[in-house]
Scaffold this motif. Structure first.
Motif, mmCIF file in Angstrom:
data_model
loop_
_atom_site.group_PDB
_atom_site.id
_atom_site.type_symbol
_atom_site.label_atom_id
_atom_site.label_comp_id
_atom_site.label_asym_id
_atom_site.label_seq_id
_atom_site.Cartn_x
_atom_site.Cartn_y
_atom_site.Cartn_z
ATOM 1 N N LEU A 51 -50.623 -0.765 14.827
ATOM 2 C CA LEU A 51 -50.281 0.662 14.890
ATOM 3 C C LEU A 51 -50.395 1.352 13.537
ATOM 4 C CD1 LEU A 51 -47.056 0.437 17.114
ATOM 5 C CD2 LEU A 51 -49.356 1.074 17.858
ATOM 6 N N ALA A 52 -50.894 0.653 12.527
ATOM 7 C CA ALA A 52 -50.869 1.179 11.158
ATOM 8 C C ALA A 52 -51.562 2.532 11.054
ATOM 9 C CB ALA A 52 -51.496 0.179 10.199
ATOM 10 N N HIS A 53 -52.737 2.665 11.645
ATOM 11 C CA HIS A 53 -53.470 3.928 11.552
ATOM 12 C C HIS A 53 -52.739 5.046 12.291
ATOM 13 C CE1 HIS A 53 -56.954 2.302 9.494
ATOM 14 N NE2 HIS A 53 -56.992 1.303 10.360
ATOM 15 N N GLU A 54 -52.173 4.718 13.454
ATOM 16 C CA GLU A 54 -51.472 5.739 14.235
ATOM 17 C C GLU A 54 -50.190 6.191 13.535
ATOM 18 O OE1 GLU A 54 -50.998 5.106 18.363
ATOM 19 O OE2 GLU A 54 -53.125 4.690 18.711
ATOM 20 N N ILE A 55 -49.507 5.269 12.879
ATOM 21 C CA ILE A 55 -48.308 5.637 12.130
ATOM 22 C C ILE A 55 -48.665 6.621 11.014
ATOM 23 C CG2 ILE A 55 -46.529 4.763 10.559
ATOM 24 C CD1 ILE A 55 -46.531 2.179 12.266
ATOM 25 N N THR A 56 -49.747 6.328 10.304
ATOM 26 C CA THR A 56 -50.194 7.223 9.231
ATOM 27 C C THR A 56 -50.597 8.586 9.790
ATOM 28 O OG1 THR A 56 -50.982 5.344 7.927
ATOM 29 C CG2 THR A 56 -51.836 7.520 7.342
ATOM 30 N N ASP A 57 -51.334 8.592 10.905
ATOM 31 C CA ASP A 57 -51.733 9.858 11.522
ATOM 32 C C ASP A 57 -50.509 10.682 11.900
ATOM 33 O OD1 ASP A 57 -54.378 9.194 11.267
ATOM 34 O OD2 ASP A 57 -54.615 8.501 13.342
ATOM 35 N N HIS A 58 -49.489 10.007 12.451
ATOM 36 C CA HIS A 58 -48.274 10.717 12.857
ATOM 37 C C HIS A 58 -47.556 11.317 11.658
ATOM 38 C CE1 HIS A 58 -44.819 12.042 14.879
ATOM 39 N NE2 HIS A 58 -44.138 10.912 14.983
ATOM 40 N N MET A 59 -47.516 10.577 10.557
ATOM 41 C CA MET A 59 -46.839 11.082 9.365
ATOM 42 C C MET A 59 -47.574 12.298 8.792
ATOM 43 S SD MET A 59 -45.607 7.541 7.512
ATOM 44 C CE MET A 59 -44.379 8.331 6.485
ATOM 45 N N PRO A 65 -49.938 9.416 18.379
ATOM 46 C CA PRO A 65 -50.978 8.993 19.327
ATOM 47 C C PRO A 65 -50.381 8.104 20.419
ATOM 48 C CG PRO A 65 -51.725 8.755 17.061
ATOM 49 C CD PRO A 65 -50.249 9.036 16.998
ATOM 50 N N THR A 66 -51.176 7.819 21.428
ATOM 51 C CA THR A 66 -50.671 7.176 22.650
ATOM 52 C C THR A 66 -49.949 5.862 22.406
ATOM 53 O OG1 THR A 66 -52.429 8.212 23.944
ATOM 54 C CG2 THR A 66 -51.306 6.326 24.926
ATOM 55 N N ALA A 67 -50.576 4.929 21.703
ATOM 56 C CA ALA A 67 -49.967 3.604 21.517
ATOM 57 C C ALA A 67 -48.671 3.691 20.727
ATOM 58 C CB ALA A 67 -50.951 2.666 20.828
ATOM 59 N N LEU A 68 -48.653 4.527 19.700
ATOM 60 C CA LEU A 68 -47.434 4.690 18.910
ATOM 61 C C LEU A 68 -46.339 5.352 19.743
ATOM 62 C CD1 LEU A 68 -45.791 4.609 16.327
ATOM 63 C CD2 LEU A 68 -46.927 6.720 15.599
ATOM 64 N N GLY A 94 -43.997 -1.424 3.350
ATOM 65 C CA GLY A 94 -44.164 0.002 3.583
ATOM 66 C C GLY A 94 -44.469 0.311 5.030
ATOM 67 N N LEU A 95 -45.232 -0.555 5.693
ATOM 68 C CA LEU A 95 -45.558 -0.351 7.105
ATOM 69 C C LEU A 95 -44.294 -0.416 7.962
ATOM 70 C CD1 LEU A 95 -47.638 -0.028 9.356
ATOM 71 C CD2 LEU A 95 -47.961 -2.523 9.316
ATOM 72 N N PHE A 96 -43.436 -1.371 7.655
ATOM 73 C CA PHE A 96 -42.160 -1.509 8.376
ATOM 74 C C PHE A 96 -41.328 -0.240 8.237
ATOM 75 C CE2 PHE A 96 -37.704 -2.947 8.551
ATOM 76 C CZ PHE A 96 -37.693 -3.730 9.685
ATOM 77 N N LYS A 97 -41.164 0.242 7.004
ATOM 78 C CA LYS A 97 -40.364 1.445 6.767
ATOM 79 C C LYS A 97 -40.996 2.662 7.425
ATOM 80 C CE LYS A 97 -37.174 3.974 4.638
ATOM 81 N NZ LYS A 97 -37.659 5.348 4.726
#
Length: 204
Positions: A51-59, A65-68, A94-97
């Motif tokens: 989900l790394a890319h989706e987390i960044t997009d959301h921030m 996005p859907t999966a996130l 950082g990904l966890f946080k």
């Protein structure tokens, strides 16, 4: 038997990873401990690496996005969480946080959370108390007393019977007892009407 939902969050970056290995062992321990209490756990594992890319997009955009979004909804609906992070620079990754930064601010309120972390050396074990526990206290989660840390040395030939096994079993039993004594998590629909429609008309 009672049915409860357990969400497992693993933020290891490699595949396979010791972080996921610890998450899987904690999950199996929780399932076994819960079964002894007459509770069946419906387990969902969330790999934050995926989900790394989706987390960044959301921030950046404010939209999940859907999966996130599905992961966020799973956390909100969970009766308990197991969270496992690798240690980077003496703290959680950082990904966890970032994942917990994009959750609803009330998503973890009073939700039982088992904390766990992995690192190359036992010198990082205090990350559980100095970083993880304060983070989840701020999020108002119900943090289990026993947190689990695994260093590289813990994965030796005697790991099945060594100190790590004891910590896993103790933490898993605490999680099972918390899940057993609580009612299932209730998710509030933010779009649901909280006032009777007729009463709303009368006040017009």
């Amino acid at each position: 038997m009672k049915q409860r939902k357990l969400v497992v969050i693993s933020s290891g970056l490699s595949q396979p990873s010791s972080t996921r290995l610890l998450a899987d062992q904690l999950t199996r321990g929780a399932e076994q401990a819960a079964a002894r209490l007459g509770v069946t756990l419906d387990v969902r594992v969330i790999e934050l690496r995926d989900l790394a890319h989706e987390i960044t997009d959301h921030m950046l955009t404010g939209f999940a996005p859907t999966a996130l979004n599905q992961a966020q909804e799973a956390v909100a609906a969970a009766d308990a969480l197991i969270t496992v992070t690798p240690v980077f620079s003496a703290s959680y990754s950082g990904l966890f946080k970032s994942f917990f930064d994009v959750l609803d601010k009330d998503a973890l309120v009073d939700k039982p959370v088992l904390l766990a972390a992995t690192a190359g050396t036992a010198r990082h074990s205090l990350v559980l108390e100095h970083a993880l526990r304060p983070l989840f206290a701020y999020l108002r989660a119900s943090i289990l007393p026993t947190a689990v840390f695994a260093a590289s040395d813990d994965w030796g030939a005697d790991s099945a019977e060594g100190p790590l096994r004891g910590r896993i079993d103790r933490a898993a039993a605490e999680l099972a007892r918390e899940v057993d004594r609580r009612e299932p998590a209730a998710v509030v629909d933010p779009f649901a009407l909280t006032t009777d429609f007729e009463d709303m008309i009368k006040n017009l």
